[in-house]
Motif scaffolding. Structure first.
Motif, PDB file in Angstrom:
ATOM      1  N   THR A  96     -16.195 -51.571  12.716  1.00 52.18           N
ATOM      2  CA  THR A  96     -14.761 -51.336  12.686  1.00 52.18           C
ATOM      3  C   THR A  96     -14.086 -51.950  13.906  1.00 52.18           C
ATOM      4  O   THR A  96     -13.040 -52.568  13.802  1.00 52.18           O
ATOM      5  N   CYS A 126      -8.533 -58.829  13.748  1.00 52.95           N
ATOM      6  CA  CYS A 126      -7.172 -58.647  13.260  1.00 52.95           C
ATOM      7  C   CYS A 126      -6.172 -58.868  14.396  1.00 52.95           C
ATOM      8  O   CYS A 126      -5.255 -59.679  14.285  1.00 52.95           O
ATOM      9  N   THR A 186       0.677 -60.996   4.620  1.00 54.10           N
ATOM     10  CA  THR A 186      -0.605 -60.489   5.094  1.00 54.10           C
ATOM     11  C   THR A 186      -1.665 -61.584   4.977  1.00 54.10           C
ATOM     12  O   THR A 186      -1.538 -62.506   4.172  1.00 54.10           O
ATOM     13  N   SER A 228      -6.158 -62.545   5.487  1.00 57.80           N
ATOM     14  CA  SER A 228      -7.503 -62.000   5.285  1.00 57.80           C
ATOM     15  C   SER A 228      -8.070 -61.395   6.574  1.00 57.80           C
ATOM     16  O   SER A 228      -9.099 -60.733   6.527  1.00 57.80           O
ATOM     17  N   CYS A 279      -6.734 -58.987   8.354  1.00 53.57           N
ATOM     18  CA  CYS A 279      -6.413 -57.555   8.470  1.00 53.57           C
ATOM     19  C   CYS A 279      -6.232 -56.942   7.091  1.00 53.57           C
ATOM     20  O   CYS A 279      -5.633 -57.550   6.216  1.00 53.57           O
ATOM     21  N   ALA A 280      -6.678 -55.715   6.930  1.00 51.33           N
ATOM     22  CA  ALA A 280      -6.400 -54.962   5.712  1.00 51.33           C
ATOM     23  C   ALA A 280      -5.096 -54.182   5.857  1.00 51.33           C
ATOM     24  O   ALA A 280      -4.526 -53.731   4.876  1.00 51.33           O
ATOM     25  N   ASP A 281      -4.637 -54.044   7.094  1.00 49.68           N
ATOM     26  CA  ASP A 281      -3.453 -53.232   7.391  1.00 49.68           C
ATOM     27  C   ASP A 281      -2.353 -54.096   8.004  1.00 49.68           C
ATOM     28  O   ASP A 281      -2.594 -55.210   8.440  1.00 49.68           O
ATOM     29  N   ASN A 339       4.293 -56.735  -3.361  1.00 49.50           N
ATOM     30  CA  ASN A 339       2.980 -57.313  -3.645  1.00 49.50           C
ATOM     31  C   ASN A 339       3.139 -58.716  -4.217  1.00 49.50           C
ATOM     32  O   ASN A 339       4.163 -59.038  -4.815  1.00 49.50           O
ATOM     33  N   THR A 371      -1.476 -49.470   5.165  1.00 54.09           N
ATOM     34  CA  THR A 371      -2.901 -49.782   5.008  1.00 54.09           C
ATOM     35  C   THR A 371      -3.219 -50.366   3.639  1.00 54.09           C
ATOM     36  O   THR A 371      -2.491 -50.157   2.668  1.00 54.09           O
ATOM     37  N   ASN A 372      -4.330 -51.088   3.592  1.00 55.98           N
ATOM     38  CA  ASN A 372      -4.942 -51.602   2.362  1.00 55.98           C
ATOM     39  C   ASN A 372      -4.020 -52.512   1.546  1.00 55.98           C
ATOM     40  O   ASN A 372      -3.784 -52.278   0.371  1.00 55.98           O
ATOM     41  N   LYS A 396      -3.142 -56.295  -0.121  1.00 59.23           N
ATOM     42  CA  LYS A 396      -3.769 -57.514  -0.619  1.00 59.23           C
ATOM     43  C   LYS A 396      -3.320 -58.682   0.249  1.00 59.23           C
ATOM     44  O   LYS A 396      -2.207 -58.688   0.779  1.00 59.23           O
TER      45      LYS A 396
END
Length: 139
Positions: free
Chosen positions: A35, A42, A67, A69, A71-73, A90, A114-115, A117
């Protein structure tokens, strides 16, 4: 029963468990990251922002951030305490969602959402329109 944890510099780990003469080896997949390592990747790719007085949206040019790749957040680190809301849409639809206003403390990373795409379009509405605001964004 004895458990031994081996850790290598490449973040691969193997656990050997000895029970009744048997050995069980397990290891994470080759692409596994910790993590902390993922967070560093990130934040290392963060870009800076500057919002002058008279603007209430970041980015100020009427565009959007996207966004990546890395970071997911979606994260922000304000140089001055800043009240703002995250808005996003999105890649596959045109609906806009805005979260509640929150305060990003000066000098600290704040997870705004968070999370997401990769390629999600996002921007921030900033409460202090008449104040210069600067900082970093990682997404």
């Amino acid at each position: 029963m004895t458990a031994i944890l081996f850790k290598t510099a490449t973040l691969f780990a193997a656990t050997a468990t000895l029970a009744a003469g048997t050995v069980l080896l397990t290891a994470p997949t080759a692409g596994a990251r910790t993590t902390a390592a993922a967070s560093n990747a990130c934040y290392d790719g963060a870009w800076t922002y500057r919002k002058g007085a008279g603007y209430g949206v970041l980015p100020i040019n009427g565009g959007v951030y996207r966004t990546t790749s890395r970071c997911a957040d979606i994260n922000i680190k304000a140089d001055q305490a800043t009240s703002l809301e995250l808005c996003y849409s999105n890649p596959s639809d045109t609906r806009t969602t805005c979260k509640d206003y929150v305060t990003a403390k000066a000098g600290q990373w704040k997870v705004m959402g968070t999370n997401f795409k990769d390629g999600t379009r996002f921007w921030f509405n900033v409460a202090a329109i008449d104040t210069l605001k600067t900082g970093s964004i990682a997404a």
